[in-house]
Design a protein around this motif. Structure first.
Motif, short mmCIF file in Angstrom:
data_model
loop_
_atom_site.label_atom_id
_atom_site.label_comp_id
_atom_site.label_asym_id
_atom_site.label_seq_id
_atom_site.Cartn_x
_atom_site.Cartn_y
_atom_site.Cartn_z
N LYS A 24 0.82 -1.22 0.00
CA LYS A 24 0.00 0.00 0.00
C LYS A 24 0.85 1.27 0.00
O LYS A 24 0.58 2.19 -0.76
N SER A 25 1.88 1.29 0.82
CA SER A 25 2.71 2.50 0.91
C SER A 25 3.61 2.68 -0.31
O SER A 25 3.65 3.77 -0.89
N THR A 26 4.30 1.64 -0.71
CA THR A 26 5.22 1.78 -1.85
C THR A 26 4.47 2.01 -3.15
O THR A 26 4.84 2.88 -3.94
N VAL A 27 3.41 1.25 -3.38
CA VAL A 27 2.62 1.44 -4.60
C VAL A 27 1.87 2.77 -4.53
O VAL A 27 1.76 3.48 -5.53
N GLY A 28 1.40 3.12 -3.34
CA GLY A 28 0.69 4.39 -3.17
C GLY A 28 1.56 5.59 -3.51
O GLY A 28 1.10 6.55 -4.14
N GLN A 29 2.83 5.54 -3.10
CA GLN A 29 3.75 6.63 -3.44
C GLN A 29 3.93 6.73 -4.95
O GLN A 29 3.92 7.83 -5.51
N ARG A 30 4.09 5.60 -5.60
CA ARG A 30 4.27 5.58 -7.06
C ARG A 30 3.00 6.10 -7.75
O ARG A 30 3.06 6.89 -8.69
N LEU A 31 1.84 5.64 -7.29
CA LEU A 31 0.56 6.06 -7.87
C LEU A 31 0.37 7.57 -7.73
O LEU A 31 0.01 8.25 -8.70
N ALA A 32 0.63 8.09 -6.54
CA ALA A 32 0.49 9.53 -6.31
C ALA A 32 1.44 10.31 -7.21
O ALA A 32 1.06 11.34 -7.78
N SER A 33 2.65 9.81 -7.37
CA SER A 33 3.63 10.48 -8.23
C SER A 33 3.14 10.51 -9.68
O SER A 33 3.22 11.55 -10.34
N LEU A 34 2.63 9.40 -10.16
CA LEU A 34 2.11 9.35 -11.53
C LEU A 34 0.96 10.33 -11.73
O LEU A 34 0.85 10.96 -12.78
N LEU A 35 0.10 10.45 -10.72
CA LEU A 35 -1.07 11.32 -10.81
C LEU A 35 -0.75 12.78 -10.50
O LEU A 35 -1.60 13.65 -10.68
N GLY A 36 0.45 13.05 -10.00
CA GLY A 36 0.81 14.41 -9.60
C GLY A 36 0.05 14.85 -8.37
O GLY A 36 -0.31 16.02 -8.23
N MET A 37 -0.20 13.90 -7.47
CA MET A 37 -0.97 14.17 -6.26
C MET A 37 -0.13 13.89 -5.02
O MET A 37 0.92 13.27 -5.10
N TYR A 65 5.21 -7.89 -9.03
CA TYR A 65 5.39 -6.95 -10.13
C TYR A 65 6.15 -5.73 -9.64
O TYR A 65 6.08 -5.37 -8.47
N PRO A 66 6.81 -5.03 -10.53
CA PRO A 66 7.39 -3.73 -10.15
C PRO A 66 6.27 -2.78 -9.71
O PRO A 66 5.14 -2.87 -10.20
N HIS A 67 6.59 -1.88 -8.79
CA HIS A 67 5.59 -0.95 -8.26
C HIS A 67 4.94 -0.13 -9.36
O HIS A 67 3.74 0.15 -9.31
N HIS A 68 5.72 0.26 -10.34
CA HIS A 68 5.18 1.05 -11.45
C HIS A 68 4.09 0.26 -12.19
O HIS A 68 3.04 0.82 -12.52
N GLN A 69 4.32 -1.03 -12.41
CA GLN A 69 3.33 -1.85 -13.13
C GLN A 69 2.05 -1.97 -12.32
O GLN A 69 0.95 -1.87 -12.87
N THR A 70 2.18 -2.15 -11.01
CA THR A 70 0.99 -2.23 -10.16
C THR A 70 0.23 -0.90 -10.17
O THR A 70 -1.00 -0.87 -10.26
N ALA A 71 0.96 0.21 -10.09
CA ALA A 71 0.32 1.53 -10.13
C ALA A 71 -0.42 1.73 -11.45
O ALA A 71 -1.53 2.26 -11.47
#
Length: 188
Positions: A33-46, A171-177
């Motif tokens: 949740k934390s590692t993927v969440g950081q990647r997801l937020a970064s992708l979304l600019g949030m 999977y890599p975090h980026h792929q999950t995001a």
């Protein structure tokens, strides 16, 4: 938007603009949740926030100290207040502790005010991931595989109330995001 290989930065920006609520990641400890969440937020600019970190900051105590000194009901009430405050911002990605979504009031708050995404994973992967950190009090009382299997069985019905479920796997975090972004796009 179709597959992650075709999911462009413009597609992600368009999706971010369409989101009218925060994304809340739920699931067992070690699911990412934390590692993927950081990647997801970064992708979304949030913004990204881990609710456990926010709780510790607000209480000036660790989660373990809060449990030990005040008990679980006190912790869950404080956790609910912190999550409610985080959701008021209406944007961003929030990673919750594994037990947060088990609390009926907290779950209702998240389902009403956010887009809940259940990150799920096989037990063997969870055991391997959680073994890397010594900060998992629930896993210090017995066999981690047995404990995680029991928690998965007990908690899955509540986690399944999240409108989106993503298998994290190895999977890599980026792929999950990216899988989360595709699922959100399809859900919207």
């Amino acid at each position: 938007m179709t597959t992650s290989s075709e999911f462009t930065s413009q597609d992600i920006a368009t999706l971010a603009n369409r989101l009218d609520r925060p994304i809340v990641l739920v699931g067992l400890m070690g699911v990412g949740k934390s590692t993927v969440g950081q990647r997801l937020a970064s992708l979304l600019g949030m913004d990204f926030v881990d609710s456990d970190d926010a709780i510790e900051e607000a209480a000036h105590l660790s989660i373990a100290e809060i449990f030990e000194e005040f008990g679980e009901p006190y912790f869950r009430a404080g956790e609910r207040r912190v999550i409610a405050r985080l959701l008021e911002d209406r944007r961003g990605v929030v990673a919750t502790g594994g037990g947060a979504f088990m609390d009926e009031e907290t779950r209702a708050l998240i389902l009403r005010s956010a887009l809940a995404v259940w990150l799920d994973c096989d037990i063997e992967t969870l055991v391997a991931r959680t073994a890397r950190r010594e900060t998992r009090p629930l896993l210090k009382t017995g066999d981690p595989h047995a404990i995680l299997s029991r928690l998965h069985r007990e908690r899955s019905p509540a986690y399944a109330q999240a409108p989106i479920r993503i298998e994290t796997g190895n999977y890599p975090h980026h792929q999950t995001a990216m899988k989360i972004l595709e699922a959100i796009d399809a859900w919207m």
